[in-house]
Motif scaffolding. Structure first.
Motif, short mmCIF file in Angstrom:
data_model
loop_
_atom_site.label_atom_id
_atom_site.label_comp_id
_atom_site.label_asym_id
_atom_site.label_seq_id
_atom_site.Cartn_x
_atom_site.Cartn_y
_atom_site.Cartn_z
N VAL A 32 0.77 -1.22 0.13
CA VAL A 32 0.07 -0.03 0.13
C VAL A 32 1.03 1.38 0.20
O VAL A 32 1.86 1.15 0.43
CB VAL A 32 -1.00 0.14 1.13
N GLN A 33 0.35 2.24 -0.57
CA GLN A 33 1.09 3.53 -0.82
C GLN A 33 0.13 4.77 0.18
O GLN A 33 -0.97 4.30 0.27
CB GLN A 33 1.32 4.08 -1.92
N ALA A 34 0.90 5.64 0.71
CA ALA A 34 0.20 6.76 1.38
C ALA A 34 0.69 8.28 0.67
O ALA A 34 1.96 8.06 0.40
CB ALA A 34 0.45 6.54 2.88
N VAL A 35 -0.02 9.08 0.79
CA VAL A 35 0.32 10.43 0.46
C VAL A 35 0.28 11.31 1.45
O VAL A 35 -0.48 11.28 2.62
CB VAL A 35 -0.78 11.10 -0.49
N LEU A 36 1.59 11.94 1.86
CA LEU A 36 1.71 12.71 2.88
C LEU A 36 0.67 13.96 2.92
O LEU A 36 0.40 14.39 2.18
CB LEU A 36 2.91 13.53 2.88
N THR A 37 0.21 14.15 4.40
CA THR A 37 -0.86 15.01 4.50
C THR A 37 -0.09 16.34 4.66
O THR A 37 1.03 16.37 5.20
CB THR A 37 -1.54 14.56 5.86
N ALA A 38 -0.59 17.42 4.23
CA ALA A 38 0.18 18.97 4.35
C ALA A 38 0.23 19.13 6.03
O ALA A 38 -0.55 18.76 6.67
CB ALA A 38 -0.78 19.94 3.75
N PRO A 39 1.41 19.87 6.32
CA PRO A 39 1.77 19.91 7.69
C PRO A 39 0.92 20.54 8.44
O PRO A 39 0.48 20.11 9.44
CB PRO A 39 3.10 20.62 7.62
N ARG A 40 -0.04 21.65 7.75
CA ARG A 40 -1.05 22.19 8.50
C ARG A 40 -2.25 21.50 8.89
O ARG A 40 -2.86 21.87 9.93
CB ARG A 40 -1.24 23.49 7.81
N ASP A 41 -2.28 20.31 8.20
CA ASP A 41 -3.61 19.33 8.31
C ASP A 41 -3.42 18.12 9.04
O ASP A 41 -4.30 17.45 9.43
CB ASP A 41 -4.09 18.90 7.00
N ARG A 42 -2.29 17.89 9.56
CA ARG A 42 -1.80 16.80 10.32
C ARG A 42 -2.29 16.73 11.79
O ARG A 42 -1.94 17.81 12.42
CB ARG A 42 -0.21 16.52 10.17
N PRO A 43 -2.90 15.64 12.26
CA PRO A 43 -3.35 15.68 13.72
C PRO A 43 -2.29 15.16 14.31
O PRO A 43 -1.26 14.64 14.08
CB PRO A 43 -4.59 14.63 13.55
N LEU A 44 -2.31 15.53 15.70
CA LEU A 44 -1.37 15.26 16.82
C LEU A 44 -1.54 13.68 17.05
O LEU A 44 -2.77 13.10 17.13
CB LEU A 44 -1.57 15.91 18.10
N ALA A 45 -0.51 13.07 16.87
CA ALA A 45 -0.47 11.65 17.21
C ALA A 45 -0.79 11.24 18.63
O ALA A 45 -0.21 12.09 19.74
CB ALA A 45 0.82 10.85 16.88
N PRO A 46 -1.69 10.56 19.12
CA PRO A 46 -1.92 10.29 20.50
C PRO A 46 -0.61 9.80 21.49
O PRO A 46 0.09 9.02 20.91
CB PRO A 46 -2.81 9.17 20.73
N GLU A 47 -0.56 10.14 22.49
CA GLU A 47 0.27 9.80 23.66
C GLU A 47 0.39 8.57 23.93
O GLU A 47 -0.80 8.07 24.14
CB GLU A 47 0.65 10.84 24.62
N PHE A 48 1.51 7.88 24.46
CA PHE A 48 1.27 6.47 24.92
C PHE A 48 2.48 6.34 25.82
O PHE A 48 3.65 7.10 25.80
CB PHE A 48 0.96 5.39 23.96
#
Length: 199
Positions: A32-48
Motif C-alpha cells: 500500500v502507498q500513502a500520500v503525505l498530509t500537508a503539515p498544517r492538516d496533520r493531527p497530533l499523534a496520541p500519546e502513550f
C-alpha cells in the motif's frame, strides 16, 4: 471512535488483517502507498506510555524532534511478519538521519491473550530470533483504541512535531515509504518552534 487523522491512503494491494480474521490475506498484499498530509492538516499523534522488552516505560512524546515510523504488528500476523525485514533495513538506513522506528505489539488483542506476560512470551523470542534492532513495546487496550486499530499491519509516519503525516493500512510498499520518510526528514531542516532532536 475517531481516527487519528485524515492522512490519505492509496490502496494498491489488499488491506491488512482484521484483528478477528486470519493471517493469510495480508501475505498476498502487493503493498500500500500513502500520500503525505500537508503539515498544517496533520493531527497530533496520541500519546502513550508502554513498556519495552526490558520493562522500561517508554513515552511517545520522548521522540518529539524525530520522524517516527510507528508499526502496529503481531507475531502471528502474516503481513506483519512480511514487513519486518524491510522495516529493519529502513530503520538502519535512516536512523542516523533522524528516523526512529517503534514496533508496538498488538499480540494481546490480536491473539486474545490473557495479559502482557503471555504476550511477551511470544514477542521476546520473536524479536531476539529476528534480531530486530529497533524499539519494541507492548500495546494495551488504550493505545489500541487511541489509534483506532481494527486491522493489522497498520503503520504510521509521524513528523518531528509529533503529528501524523501518513497512514498505511496493510503491507507497506517500500519505495513509497522511503520517499515519504525522506520528505519528512527534509522538513527537519526547516525552522520550527519547539522542535527538539536528540540523536
Amino acid at each position: 471512535m475517531t481516527r487519528t487523522g485524515p492522512a490519505a491512503v492509496v490502496v494498491v494491494g489488499l488491506l491488512g488483517l482484521l484483528l478477528s480474521g486470519t493471517s493469510g490475506f495480508a501475505q498476498e498484499a502487493k503493498g500500500v502507498q500513502a500520500v503525505l498530509t500537508a503539515p498544517r492538516d496533520r493531527p497530533l499523534a496520541p500519546e502513550f506510555a508502554l513498556k519495552d522488552t526490558t520493562g522500561k516505560v517508554v513515552r511517545f512524546s520522548e521522540y518529539r524532534g524525530r520522524v517516527v515510523l510507528l508499526d502496529f504488528w503481531a507475531t502471528t500476523c502474516g503481513g506483519c511478519i512480511q514487513e519486518i525485514p524491510m522495516f529493519i533495513e529502513v530503520s538502519k538506513a535512516y536512523k542516523g538521519r533522524g528516523l526512529a522506528t517503534i514496533g508496538v505489539s498488538e499480540d494481546i488483542a490480536y491473539a486474545d491473550l490473557k495479559n502482557a506476560d503471555e504476550a511477551w512470551d511470544r514477542v521476546r523470542p520473536f524479536v531476539r530470533d529476528r534480531q530486530v534492532p529497533y524499539l519494541v513495546v507492548m500495546g494495551d487496550s488504550r493505545v489500541t483504541a487511541d489509534y483506532d486499530i481494527k486491522a493489522l499491519p497498520l503503520t504510521y509516519l509521524v513528523d518531528a512535531n509529533g503529528r501524523v503525516a501518513a497512514t498505511y493500512s496493510g503491507v507497506v510498499e517500500r519505495g513509497n515509504l522511503e520517499a515519504n520518510i525522506k520528505a519528512l526528514l527534509a522538513e527537519l531542516a526547516l525552522p520550527m518552534r519547539g522542535r527538539r532532536y536528540n540523536p
